[in-house]
Design an enzyme around this catalytic site. Structure first.
Site, PDB file in Angstrom:
ATOM      1  N   GLU A 247       1.276  -0.245  -6.873  1.00  0.00           N
ATOM      2  CA  GLU A 247       1.714  -1.021  -8.220  1.00  0.00           C
ATOM      3  C   GLU A 247       0.278  -1.244  -8.754  1.00  0.00           C
ATOM      4  O   GLU A 247      -0.578  -1.996  -8.079  1.00  0.00           O
ATOM      5  CB  GLU A 247       2.467  -2.178  -8.251  1.00  0.00           C
ATOM      6  CG  GLU A 247       3.976  -2.298  -7.795  1.00  0.00           C
ATOM      7  CD  GLU A 247       4.738  -3.629  -7.707  1.00  0.00           C
ATOM      8  OE1 GLU A 247       5.879  -3.633  -7.841  1.00  0.00           O
ATOM      9  OE2 GLU A 247       3.960  -4.673  -7.948  1.00  0.00           O
ATOM     10  N   CYS A 248      -0.176  -0.972  -9.993  1.00  0.00           N
ATOM     11  CA  CYS A 248      -1.101  -1.194 -11.004  1.00  0.00           C
ATOM     12  C   CYS A 248      -2.387  -0.941 -10.220  1.00  0.00           C
ATOM     13  O   CYS A 248      -2.875   0.226 -10.251  1.00  0.00           O
ATOM     14  CB  CYS A 248      -0.904  -2.820 -11.216  1.00  0.00           C
ATOM     15  SG  CYS A 248      -2.210  -2.807 -12.724  1.00  0.00           S
ATOM     16  N   ALA A 249      -3.055  -1.982  -9.361  1.00  0.00           N
ATOM     17  CA  ALA A 249      -4.117  -1.664  -8.635  1.00  0.00           C
ATOM     18  C   ALA A 249      -4.003  -0.619  -7.511  1.00  0.00           C
ATOM     19  O   ALA A 249      -4.659   0.261  -7.261  1.00  0.00           O
ATOM     20  CB  ALA A 249      -4.653  -2.764  -7.957  1.00  0.00           C
TER      21      ALA A 249
END
Length: 518
Positions: free
Chosen positions: A403-405
């Site tokens: 997720e994301c990072a």
């Protein structure tokens, strides 16, 4: 079944009024009195709960009526508050600000009503005197179902200023429960996505929390605040439980060892003061949240072999090892995710991509949450052995949830620096902030969900990934514009979207099963 944990919601007319200082300081001040304090944060924020954990010695937990649904706010609150004498809930933005276009949904006021909790309004009193009464009256009377039980005045300039404010508020009928003088700001530095996380500051963060505690202790009426917390109404729901929500398949795991507690530094805890002990029997400490050693130092890592929970996987089943990225670069995660993975039969092991050159022994699956890889891009890139290990695991078809990072880490490069190369995409930092709740549907079958599964999520980033989606996208998003985003390839599910698995526990069970069979 009813339950009544004494509790307060700390709110404000707007962001920047001092909610985090008051909420974190109040948590630490109560803990220093010997109370077991349950810390909570309204909304999806990952950073404030880290400071809450330092203040209380317990995992900070989020209460998000958009991500999880209003029906889970009470159960998740009671899950986190088991074993506690009092709970403090820090609000988000202004008291009545919620999900855009959704009315009160996910606002601090909404959560306060769901918890039947009194609200303490933190007001920045600088540059006003009598007008503060009109401001407080408006917030206290806007929604008759929201009970504003008192005010804490922040940034008060002088004794005379305090007198004028108290006189005005006396006519408004809202008691003043604290006054914080205008002073040098507590050292809580910020950057592009908010406060700098605790994991990156360590000693400085401990000092900041101690300073917040002293401000609140010296300026607030703690006895009156405890009394107000006791006035919260009883909740009729049952506490959330990871094994129960996973259903019969998780029953053999009911006696599994819980995840290790969070070691935290001492903030000067004293023996319990009977004046501050809320009435009623003290409940038992919950699984996975046993009291940490308050004299321990902030740990460099939580993946030592003797800290790993030994998880019985049930008759004939082997517990798959799921590696979860941690350390300063990957600090964004919800505690319930690890609890669900453990309840579904996994052995969860934390590793630090900045320090560890290999994945944990026997890794069957990988979870890489949010954080700040852009701040540590050089160090992450320099750890070539781990980058290659992650790429090899993905190439073998092992389940990987990012997720994301985590999405940025799986790209070919981030700001020109080599990353894992799992995805044929590049990432760079941009100028524009992408922020907001998202209503999403799974576009492709993946290790997390079958196509058509609906979930709500949250985006919060300043980076750009090009292309924004692969041949098999992860999610279709309806607003603020219709689009697909993310990547599903082999066992990889990578996306910008932060989701809360408590809203869809089957995600954890599906991921563990794929780890067991891949």
């Amino acid at each position: 079944m009813s339950s009544s944990v004494p509790r307060l919601v700390i709110a404000a007319p707007s962001s920047g009024s001092g909610k985090t200082t008051v909420a974190t300081g109040l948590m630490a001040a109560f803990a220093a009195r010997g109370l077991a304090v349950s810390p909570h944060k309204v909304g999806p924020d990952y950073i404030d709960p880290g400071y809450h954990a330092l203040a209380t010695g317990r995992v900070g937990r989020n209460l998000d009526a958009y991500l999880c649904g209003p029906e889970l706010v009470g159960p998740l609150f009671l899950h986190g508050a088991r074993g506690c004498d009092i709970a403090v809930v820090e609000g988000v933005m202004g008291l009545y600000d919620g999900a855009a276009g959704e009315g009160e949904l996910a606002s601090t006021a909404h959560v306060a009503k769901l918890l039947r909790a009194p609200v303490v309004l933190v007001v920045d009193a600088s540059s006003q005197s009598r007008s503060v009464a009109a401001l407080v009256h408006g917030f206290a009377s806007w929604d008759p179902e929201v009970r504003v039980g008192g005010v804490i005045l922040n940034k008060v300039a002088s004794v005379r200023h305090e007198e004028l404010l108290r006189e005005a508020l006396g006519a408004a009928g809202v008691p003043v429960l604290g006054v914080l003088r205008r002073a040098a700001q507590v050292d809580t530095p910020s950057r592009h996505l908010g406060l700098v996380p605790v994991a990156e500051r360590r000693g400085e963060a401990v000092e900041a929390v101690a300073a917040m505690a002293e401000q609140v202790r010296s300026g607030c009426d703690l006895e009156a605040l405890v009394a107000l917390a006791r006035s919260a109404g009883a909740l009729s729901c049952a506490a959330w439980d990871a094994a129960e929500v996973l259903g019969p398949a998780a029953e053999p795991l009911m006696d599994a060892a819980p995840p290790p507690p969070l070691p935290v530094p001492s903030l000067g805890a004293a023996p319990p003061d009977p004046r501050f002990r809320p009435e009623g029997p003290r409940p038992q400490t919950p699984d996975g949240l046993r009291e940490a050693d308050r004299r321990s130092k902030v740990p460099d890592r939580l993946d030592d072999a003797d800290q790993r929970p030994k998880v019985p996987a049930g008759p004939g089943l082997e517990a798959p090892v799921i590696a979860v990225a941690g350390g300063p670069a990957f600090t964004f995660s919800y505690a319930e995710h690890t609890e669900l993975l453990t309840a579904a039969g996994a052995e969860v092991v934390t590793f630090d991509p900045l320090r560890d050159e290999q994945l944990p022994d026997g890794t069957d699956g990988l979870v890489i949450g949010g954080g700040f890889p852009e701040v540590y891009a050089s160090e992450l890139s320099a750890n070539e052995p781990l980058r290659k290990a992650v790429a090899a695991l993905a190439e073998d078809g092992a389940p990987v949830a990012a997720e994301c990072a985590g999405l940025l880490y799986l790209c070919r490069e981030l700001d020109g620096r080599p990353m894992c190369g799992v995805l044929d995409a590049t990432a760079r930092m941009g100028e524009r902030l992408t922020l907001g709740y998202r209503d999403a549907v799974a576009v492709s079958d993946s290790v997390l969900a079958v196509a058509g599964t609906r979930m709500r999520g949250h985006e919060f980033h300043r980076s750009v990934v090009e292309p924004g989606s692969g041949a098999a996208p992860a999610w279709g998003v309806r607003a603020p514009r219709r689009r697909v985003e993310g990547f599903v390839q082999r066992g990889v599910h990578a996306s910008y979207l932060h989701t809360h698995w408590a809203s869809e526990p089957g995600v954890a069970r599906r991921f563990v099963e794929r780890c067991r069979t891949s």
